[in-house]
Design an enzyme around this catalytic site. Structure first.
Site, PDB file in Angstrom:
ATOM      1  N   ALA A  24     -54.604  21.425  31.724  1.00  0.00           N
ATOM      2  CA  ALA A  24     -55.136  20.595  30.623  1.00  0.00           C
ATOM      3  C   ALA A  24     -54.319  19.315  30.497  1.00  0.00           C
ATOM      4  O   ALA A  24     -53.276  19.284  29.860  1.00  0.00           O
ATOM      5  CB  ALA A  24     -55.095  21.379  29.307  1.00  0.00           C
ATOM      6  N   GLU A  58     -49.825   9.461  27.813  1.00  0.00           N
ATOM      7  CA  GLU A  58     -50.509   9.348  26.509  1.00  0.00           C
ATOM      8  C   GLU A  58     -51.984   8.978  26.695  1.00  0.00           C
ATOM      9  O   GLU A  58     -52.561   8.201  25.941  1.00  0.00           O
ATOM     10  CB  GLU A  58     -49.776   8.363  25.601  1.00  0.00           C
ATOM     11  CG  GLU A  58     -48.440   8.952  25.196  1.00  0.00           C
ATOM     12  CD  GLU A  58     -47.853   8.362  23.950  1.00  0.00           C
ATOM     13  OE1 GLU A  58     -48.614   7.847  23.112  1.00  0.00           O
ATOM     14  OE2 GLU A  58     -46.633   8.445  23.812  1.00  0.00           O
ATOM     15  N   GLY A  59     -52.562   9.576  27.708  1.00  0.00           N
ATOM     16  CA  GLY A  59     -53.953   9.328  28.058  1.00  0.00           C
ATOM     17  C   GLY A  59     -54.014   8.272  29.139  1.00  0.00           C
ATOM     18  O   GLY A  59     -53.510   7.159  28.952  1.00  0.00           O
TER      19      GLY A  59
HETATM   20  C1  LIG Z   1     -43.590  10.972  33.233  1.00  0.00           C
HETATM   21  C2  LIG Z   1     -44.595  11.666  32.370  1.00  0.00           C
HETATM   22  C3  LIG Z   1     -44.289  11.919  31.037  1.00  0.00           C
HETATM   23  C4  LIG Z   1     -45.202  12.591  30.212  1.00  0.00           C
HETATM   24  N1  LIG Z   1     -44.850  12.906  28.929  1.00  0.00           N
HETATM   25  C5  LIG Z   1     -45.662  13.743  28.212  1.00  0.00           C
HETATM   26  C6  LIG Z   1     -45.243  14.254  26.928  1.00  0.00           C
HETATM   27  O1  LIG Z   1     -44.178  13.903  26.421  1.00  0.00           O
HETATM   28  N2  LIG Z   1     -46.054  15.134  26.286  1.00  0.00           N
HETATM   29  C7  LIG Z   1     -47.246  15.540  26.822  1.00  0.00           C
HETATM   30  O2  LIG Z   1     -47.917  16.360  26.191  1.00  0.00           O
HETATM   31  N3  LIG Z   1     -47.673  15.048  28.010  1.00  0.00           N
HETATM   32  C8  LIG Z   1     -46.916  14.181  28.719  1.00  0.00           C
HETATM   33  N4  LIG Z   1     -47.333  13.713  29.941  1.00  0.00           N
HETATM   34  C9  LIG Z   1     -48.629  14.107  30.456  1.00  0.00           C
HETATM   35  C10 LIG Z   1     -49.639  12.965  30.561  1.00  0.00           C
HETATM   36  O3  LIG Z   1     -50.086  12.573  29.279  1.00  0.00           O
HETATM   37  C11 LIG Z   1     -50.769  13.428  31.493  1.00  0.00           C
HETATM   38  O4  LIG Z   1     -50.212  13.489  32.799  1.00  0.00           O
HETATM   39  C12 LIG Z   1     -51.968  12.510  31.470  1.00  0.00           C
HETATM   40  O5  LIG Z   1     -52.623  12.569  30.230  1.00  0.00           O
HETATM   41  C13 LIG Z   1     -52.975  12.816  32.586  1.00  0.00           C
HETATM   42  O6  LIG Z   1     -53.214  14.185  32.714  1.00  0.00           O
HETATM   43  P1  LIG Z   1     -53.134  14.861  34.188  1.00  0.00           P
HETATM   44  O7  LIG Z   1     -51.823  14.459  34.762  1.00  0.00           O
HETATM   45  O8  LIG Z   1     -53.418  16.295  34.078  1.00  0.00           O
HETATM   46  O9  LIG Z   1     -54.257  14.127  35.019  1.00  0.00           O
HETATM   47  P2  LIG Z   1     -55.823  14.594  35.112  1.00  0.00           P
HETATM   48  O10 LIG Z   1     -56.362  14.798  33.749  1.00  0.00           O
HETATM   49  O11 LIG Z   1     -55.918  15.690  36.100  1.00  0.00           O
HETATM   50  O12 LIG Z   1     -56.473  13.283  35.724  1.00  0.00           O
HETATM   51  C14 LIG Z   1     -56.454  12.973  37.124  1.00  0.00           C
HETATM   52  C15 LIG Z   1     -57.231  11.663  37.302  1.00  0.00           C
HETATM   53  O13 LIG Z   1     -58.590  11.867  36.907  1.00  0.00           O
HETATM   54  C16 LIG Z   1     -58.941  10.920  35.907  1.00  0.00           C
HETATM   55  N5  LIG Z   1     -59.898  11.533  34.972  1.00  0.00           N
HETATM   56  C17 LIG Z   1     -59.814  12.756  34.373  1.00  0.00           C
HETATM   57  N6  LIG Z   1     -60.863  12.968  33.588  1.00  0.00           N
HETATM   58  C18 LIG Z   1     -61.640  11.865  33.657  1.00  0.00           C
HETATM   59  C19 LIG Z   1     -62.876  11.462  33.073  1.00  0.00           C
HETATM   60  N7  LIG Z   1     -63.520  12.251  32.194  1.00  0.00           N
HETATM   61  N8  LIG Z   1     -63.396  10.260  33.400  1.00  0.00           N
HETATM   62  C20 LIG Z   1     -62.745   9.441  34.264  1.00  0.00           C
HETATM   63  N9  LIG Z   1     -61.578   9.755  34.854  1.00  0.00           N
HETATM   64  C21 LIG Z   1     -61.032  10.952  34.555  1.00  0.00           C
HETATM   65  C22 LIG Z   1     -57.651  10.546  35.238  1.00  0.00           C
HETATM   66  O14 LIG Z   1     -57.723   9.294  34.580  1.00  0.00           O
HETATM   67  C23 LIG Z   1     -56.700  10.527  36.434  1.00  0.00           C
HETATM   68  O15 LIG Z   1     -56.825   9.304  37.110  1.00  0.00           O
HETATM   69  C24 LIG Z   1     -46.454  12.985  30.757  1.00  0.00           C
HETATM   70  C25 LIG Z   1     -46.775  12.682  32.071  1.00  0.00           C
HETATM   71  C26 LIG Z   1     -45.859  12.046  32.885  1.00  0.00           C
HETATM   72  C27 LIG Z   1     -46.228  11.780  34.326  1.00  0.00           C
END
Ligand SMILES: Cc1cc2nc3c(=O)[nH]c(=O)nc-3n(C[C@H](O)[C@H](O)[C@H](O)COP(=O)(O)OP(=O)(O)OC[C@H]3O[C@@H](n4cnc5c(N)ncnc54)[C@H](O)[C@@H]3O)c2cc1C
Length: 385
Positions: free
Chosen positions: A129, A363-364
Site C-alpha cells: 500500500a 507524500e504522494g
Molecule cells: C525516502 C522515502 C521516504 C518516505 N517517507 C515516508 C514516511 O515518512 N511515511 C510514509 O508513510 N511513507 C513514506 N514514504 C513512502 C512514499 O510516500 C511512497 O513511496 C509513495 O507514496 C509511493 O508509493 P510506492 O512507493 O508504493 O509506489 P507505487 O504506489 O507502487 O507507485 C509506483 C508508480 O506507479 C504510479 N501510480 C500508482 N498508482 C497510480 C495511478 N492510480 N495513476 C497513475 N500512476 C499511478 C506511481 O505514481 C509511481 O510512479 C517514503 C518513501 C521514500 C522513498
C-alpha cells in the site's frame, strides 16, 4: 521578489539561513557519503526552536504555521535536503496529534516534540500500500483497554530516530476507509520493532526505516480522535504537510541554481566565463524564473493552509507537484552547467539532482498529486452541471 513576510518570518528565515550556511553546509557532503543521521544538528535545530514552529505556544512551541515550516525547510534544503527532514518529518509526525489529538494527548506529547527532546514520524506506507493508501493491512484490534497492532510500515522517515510514531491502521476491515484509525505509538511500547534500514539514492542524511508492529500493545487512550477517523486524519495531515515538501524542493532548486551561478561565472572556456554565452544565460534565466514561479505558489498555498480554509487539498497538491518538478529540472540543468565536473562526487551539485528526485515521489507521487488536482476540478465542474 518580495513576499511581504512579517518581521518574525524574516527573522526566522535569517536564523535558519545562518544555521544552514554555518552548521549544515560544511557537513552535508560527509553526511551524504556516509548516509548518516546527525544528532549534532538535531541539537542545533532544537536549541534554535525549529521543532516548535508548528506547535502552539501553550504546548511550548512558537505557534506559527505551515508558511514558517516552509521557510525553515526551504532554507535548510538549500544546504542539505536530507538534513531538512530531521525537522520536517517530525512536523509530519506531529500533525495528526495537532489535527485530532485531545487535550491530554496534546499535553503529553507536544511539549517534548516542540523542544526537540523527541522526534516524531508518520507511518502510513506498507509493502502493498503505497499510492493506494486504502489497501493498508496493519491491524489494530481492541483488547480491553489496549489496542494490539500487527503489521509493518516501510520507508518511514525518521524511523529509528523518532520516539513518537503516528500510525494509520485498520480497526474494522469491513468498513473500508471508514474502518481506519490513527494511533500514537511510542518506540518503547511492547512489540514495537525496527526493521530494515534503507540505503538511498538521495536525502542520505535522513533516516528511513521499516517499522514492525508485532503484537504491539498501545493504550486505548492513544487512539487519535474516534475509531474510523484515521483516513480523514491521514488526508488532512498530508494536505498540511505537502507545502513543506514543496518548500524542501524549492530549497534544492535554489541551492542548485546558486551553485550553478557561481560555477558558470568562474569556469572559463574559449577564453571567457561560460556565463558569457547566451545559451548558458537562457538556461540560468529559465531556472530562476521557474524557481520564482514555484516559490510564489508554495508561499501562497502555505498561507492558504494557514488561513484555516477547508478546501486546501488542491492548492497543497499543486505546490508540491510544481515545486518538485522544478527542483528536478533545475538540479538536472545545474549538473549540465557543471559539465563533466557536475557528474563527479568531488563537486556538490550531483547531490542536488539525487536529492531532488525524492520530492517527486514521497507524500504522494506527482501522478497522485495530479489525480488529487484533477478530481477536485472534475467534482466542481460536475457540481456546476
Ligand atoms: C525516502 C522515502 C521516504 C518516505 N517517507 C515516508 C514516511 O515518512 N511515511 C510514509 O508513510 N511513507 C513514506 N514514504 C513512502 C512514499 O510516500 C511512497 O513511496 C509513495 O507514496 C509511493 O508509493 P510506492 O512507493 O508504493 O509506489 P507505487 O504506489 O507502487 O507507485 C509506483 C508508480 O506507479 C504510479 N501510480 C500508482 N498508482 C497510480 C495511478 N492510480 N495513476 C497513475 N500512476 C499511478 C506511481 O505514481 C509511481 O510512479 C517514503 C518513501 C521514500 C522513498
Amino acid at each position: 521578489m518580495d513576499y511581504f513576510l512579517t518581521e518574525d518570518q524574516i527573522a526566522l528565515r535569517d536564523l535558519v539561513r545562518k544555521i544552514a550556511d554555518e552548521k549544515v553546509r560544511p557537513v552535508a557532503a560527509e553526511l551524504d557519503r556516509e548516509g548518516k543521521f546527525s544528532w549534532d544538528l538535531v541539537k542545533v535545530f532544537a536549541e534554535s526552536g525549529l521543532y516548535g514552529v508548528v506547535i502552539p505556544e501553550e504546548y511550548g512551541g512558537t505557534g506559527q504555521g505551515v508558511l514558517e515550516l516552509a521557510i525553515v525547510s526551504e532554507e535548510l534544503a538549500k544546504a542539505c535536503a536530507g538534513v531538512t527532514l530531521a525537522v520536517a518529518a517530525s512536523a509530519l509526525g506531529a500533525f495528526p496529534i495537532l489535527i485530532s489529538g485531545n487535550d491530554e494527548q496534546r499535553s503529553r506529547y507536544l511539549p517534548d516534540l516542540a523542544s526537540g527532546k523527541y522526534l516524531a514520524a508518520f507511518c502510513l506506507t506498507e509493502p502493498e500500500a503505497g499510492s493506494d493508501t486504502a489497501s493498508i493491512r496493519t491491524r489494530a484490534t481492541r483488547v480491553g483497554d489496549e489496542y494490539v497492532l500487527n503489521g509493518n510500515k516501510i520507508f518511514i522517515t525518521n524511523g529509528g530516530v523518532a520516539h513518537i510514531y503516528t500510525v494509520i491502521a485498520v480497526t474494522d476491515p469491513k468498513r473500508g476507509a471508514r474502518g481506519v484509525s490513527a494511533f500514537i505509538v511510542q518506540d518503547d511500547f511492547p512489540g514495537f520493532q525496527l526493521g530494515k534500514e534503507e540505503d538511498k539514492m538521495g536525502i542520505r542524511a535522513s533516516a528511513t526505516r521499516e517499522i514492525i508492529f508485532d503484537e504491539c500493545r498501545v493504550p486505548a487512550k492513544n487512539l487519535l480522535g474516534r475509531e474510523g477517523e484515521g483516513f480523514r486524519v491521514m488526508i488532512q495531515t498530508l494536505d498540511k504537510s505537502r507545502p513543506g515538501v514543496a518548500a524542501q524542493a524549492l530549497g534544492i532548486a535554489q541551492g542548485a541554481l546558486d551553485l550553478a551561478l557561481d560555477y558558470t561565472h568562474k569556469r572559463v572556456q574559449f577564453g571567457r566565463p561560460i556565463s558569457g554565452n547566451q545559451g548558458i544565460q537562457f538556461m540560468l534565466a529559465d531556472m530562476a524564473t521557474q524557481i520564482e514561479a514555484a516559490r510564489a505558489l508554495v508561499y501562497a498555498a502555505a498561507r492558504f493552509v494557514d488561513s484555516g480554509a477547508k478546501n486546501i487539498a488542491r492548492a497543497s497538491a499543486m505546490c508540491k507537484l510544481m515545486a518538485s518538478d522544478v527542483a528536478m529540472k533545475v538540479a538536472t540543468d545545474a549538473v549540465q552547467l557543471f559539465g563533466g565536473y557536475g557528474y563527479m562526487r568531488d563537486y556538490p551539485i550531483e547531490k542536488y539532482m539525487r536529492d531532488a528526485k525524492i520530492t517527486q515521489i514521497y507524500e504522494g507521487t506527482n501522478q497522485i498529486q495530479r489525480l488529487v488536482i484533477a478530481r477536485t476540478l472534475i467534482r466542481e465542474a460536475a457540481a456546476r452541471g
